[in-house]
Structure formats: structure tokens, C-alpha cells
Design a protein around this motif. Structure first.
Motif, PDB file in Angstrom:
ATOM      1  N   LEU A  79      -2.210   0.970 -10.619  1.00 32.61           N
ATOM      2  CA  LEU A  79      -1.258   0.097  -9.949  1.00 32.61           C
ATOM      3  C   LEU A  79      -1.064   0.587  -8.519  1.00 32.61           C
ATOM      4  CD1 LEU A  79       0.856  -2.181  -9.904  1.00 32.61           C
ATOM      5  CD2 LEU A  79       2.502  -0.517 -10.786  1.00 32.61           C
ATOM      6  N   ILE A  80      -1.339  -0.293  -7.572  1.00 34.62           N
ATOM      7  CA  ILE A  80      -1.164   0.043  -6.154  1.00 34.62           C
ATOM      8  C   ILE A  80       0.256  -0.277  -5.722  1.00 34.62           C
ATOM      9  CG2 ILE A  80      -1.979  -0.400  -3.805  1.00 34.62           C
ATOM     10  CD1 ILE A  80      -3.990   1.071  -5.761  1.00 34.62           C
ATOM     11  N   GLY A  81       0.758  -1.439  -6.121  1.00 39.52           N
ATOM     12  CA  GLY A  81       2.124  -1.802  -5.787  1.00 39.52           C
ATOM     13  C   GLY A  81       2.285  -3.287  -5.603  1.00 39.52           C
ATOM     14  N   GLY A  82       3.402  -3.666  -5.000  1.00 39.11           N
ATOM     15  CA  GLY A  82       3.746  -5.055  -4.778  1.00 39.11           C
ATOM     16  C   GLY A  82       3.514  -5.476  -3.337  1.00 39.11           C
ATOM     17  N   CYS A  83       4.141  -6.573  -2.973  1.00 38.97           N
ATOM     18  CA  CYS A  83       3.910  -7.206  -1.683  1.00 38.97           C
ATOM     19  C   CYS A  83       4.126  -6.273  -0.498  1.00 38.97           C
ATOM     20  CB  CYS A  83       4.805  -8.438  -1.559  1.00 38.97           C
ATOM     21  SG  CYS A  83       4.621  -9.312  -0.001  1.00 38.97           S
ATOM     22  N   ASP A  84       5.253  -5.594  -0.465  1.00 36.33           N
ATOM     23  CA  ASP A  84       5.553  -4.732   0.693  1.00 36.33           C
ATOM     24  C   ASP A  84       4.510  -3.625   0.849  1.00 36.33           C
ATOM     25  OD1 ASP A  84       7.769  -6.252   1.218  1.00 36.33           O
ATOM     26  OD2 ASP A  84       9.211  -4.819   0.403  1.00 36.33           O
ATOM     27  N   ILE A  85       4.142  -3.001  -0.247  1.00 34.89           N
ATOM     28  CA  ILE A  85       3.145  -1.923  -0.197  1.00 34.89           C
ATOM     29  C   ILE A  85       1.791  -2.479   0.216  1.00 34.89           C
ATOM     30  CG2 ILE A  85       1.854  -0.273  -1.621  1.00 34.89           C
ATOM     31  CD1 ILE A  85       4.520   0.154  -3.178  1.00 34.89           C
ATOM     32  N   ILE A  86       1.410  -3.626  -0.355  1.00 34.24           N
ATOM     33  CA  ILE A  86       0.136  -4.253   0.000  1.00 34.24           C
ATOM     34  C   ILE A  86       0.091  -4.575   1.492  1.00 34.24           C
ATOM     35  CG2 ILE A  86      -1.303  -6.316  -0.343  1.00 34.24           C
ATOM     36  CD1 ILE A  86      -0.114  -6.375  -3.270  1.00 34.24           C
ATOM     37  N   CYS A  87       1.157  -5.148   2.009  1.00 37.37           N
ATOM     38  CA  CYS A  87       1.199  -5.525   3.430  1.00 37.37           C
ATOM     39  C   CYS A  87       1.218  -4.299   4.354  1.00 37.37           C
ATOM     40  CB  CYS A  87       2.388  -6.443   3.703  1.00 37.37           C
ATOM     41  SG  CYS A  87       2.191  -8.081   2.944  1.00 37.37           S
ATOM     42  N   GLU A  88       1.938  -3.264   3.963  1.00 37.01           N
ATOM     43  CA  GLU A  88       1.941  -2.021   4.748  1.00 37.01           C
ATOM     44  C   GLU A  88       0.550  -1.398   4.768  1.00 37.01           C
ATOM     45  OE1 GLU A  88       4.940   0.582   3.127  1.00 37.01           O
ATOM     46  OE2 GLU A  88       6.544  -0.849   3.571  1.00 37.01           O
ATOM     47  N   MET A  89      -0.106  -1.379   3.609  1.00 36.84           N
ATOM     48  CA  MET A  89      -1.455  -0.810   3.529  1.00 36.84           C
ATOM     49  C   MET A  89      -2.447  -1.655   4.331  1.00 36.84           C
ATOM     50  SD  MET A  89      -1.663   0.453  -0.423  1.00 36.84           S
ATOM     51  CE  MET A  89      -3.291   1.181  -0.257  1.00 36.84           C
ATOM     52  N   SER A  90      -2.241  -2.958   4.342  1.00 38.33           N
ATOM     53  CA  SER A  90      -3.105  -3.845   5.118  1.00 38.33           C
ATOM     54  C   SER A  90      -2.947  -3.554   6.602  1.00 38.33           C
ATOM     55  CB  SER A  90      -2.765  -5.308   4.821  1.00 38.33           C
ATOM     56  OG  SER A  90      -3.568  -6.173   5.590  1.00 38.33           O
ATOM     57  N   ALA A  91      -1.711  -3.420   7.065  1.00 36.57           N
ATOM     58  CA  ALA A  91      -1.444  -3.159   8.478  1.00 36.57           C
ATOM     59  C   ALA A  91      -2.018  -1.819   8.937  1.00 36.57           C
ATOM     60  CB  ALA A  91       0.064  -3.206   8.739  1.00 36.57           C
ATOM     61  N   SER A  92      -2.025  -0.823   8.055  1.00 35.24           N
ATOM     62  CA  SER A  92      -2.513   0.508   8.430  1.00 35.24           C
ATOM     63  C   SER A  92      -4.023   0.657   8.264  1.00 35.24           C
ATOM     64  CB  SER A  92      -1.815   1.584   7.585  1.00 35.24           C
ATOM     65  OG  SER A  92      -2.314   1.565   6.258  1.00 35.24           O
TER      66      SER A  92
END
Length: 109
Positions: A79-92
Motif C-alpha cells: 500500500l502506497i497511500g491515498g490521494c494526498d500521498i500519490i499527488c505529493e509523490m507525483s510532484a516530487s
């Protein structure tokens, strides 16, 4: 097959799996929309489960994952996470790296 067995099989059978409300082309909530857009921007195919069409999975997955909300991104069984984690990881740039490493084409290298 129990609902938990189905969830385990889905996670084990798909290197990149997004549990979401709706589909990537027709998301049914803003969080699922943002998460699927971030994942699609990585340019790799991924599996998804529309939890609105699977009420048993919608009910059981939060307990199995120990994660209360949707969407949920699973990569290589983790499990990687939900929306906020996905979006933060995308931005970085982390999401792109993780997805490229997990993509089935990468296994052949």
C-alpha cells in the motif's frame, strides 16, 4: 472465494493497482480523479477497481489495508497511500520512479 481472498488476489495479480471511485476515464470523486491523473501521467498501464461497483470490496478493503479512505494505490503488493500521498509523490518525481520500476516491461530488463 471470500472478499478478503479476492482483494489479496487482485493485489498479488497486479503490479500497479488503484482502488478508486469510478474509473480513470470517468472518476466519481475529486480525490480519485486527482490520483488517477497522477498515475496516468507516469505513462504506464495500471489496473483499477471501481469500488462503487464492488460494495463488498469497498466495505472490506479499509480493514484489510488498515487505511480508511479511497483511493488506495498498491504497487508490488504494498500500500502506497491515498490521494494526498500519490499527488505529493507525483510532484516530487517519486511516483514516476516507483511506477516505472514496477511496470511489467521493467521486469524484462
Amino acid at each position: 472465494m471470500s472478499v478478503i481472498d479476492t482483494i489479496k488476489e487482485q493485489i498479488e495479480s497486479n503490479d500497479i493497482l488503484l482502488y478508486m471511485k469510478g474509473t480513470p476515464r470517468f472518476p466519481q470523486c475529486g480525490f480519485s480523479s486527482r490520483a488517477s491523473e497522477a498515475l496516468m501521467s507516469c505513462g504506464e498501464r495500471f489496473a483499477f477497481v471501481n469500488i462503487l461497483e464492488n460494495p463488498d470490496i469497498r466495505a472490506e478493503l479499509p480493514n484489510y489495508a488498515n487505511w480508511p479512505t479511497f483511493p488506495q494505490l498498491w504497487i508490488k503488493g504494498e500500500l502506497i497511500g491515498g490521494c494526498d500521498i500519490i499527488c505529493e509523490m507525483s510532484a516530487s518525481g517519486e511516483l514516476l520512479t516507483l511506477v516505472k520500476e514496477a511496470a511489467p516491461e521493467s521486469d524484462a530488463e
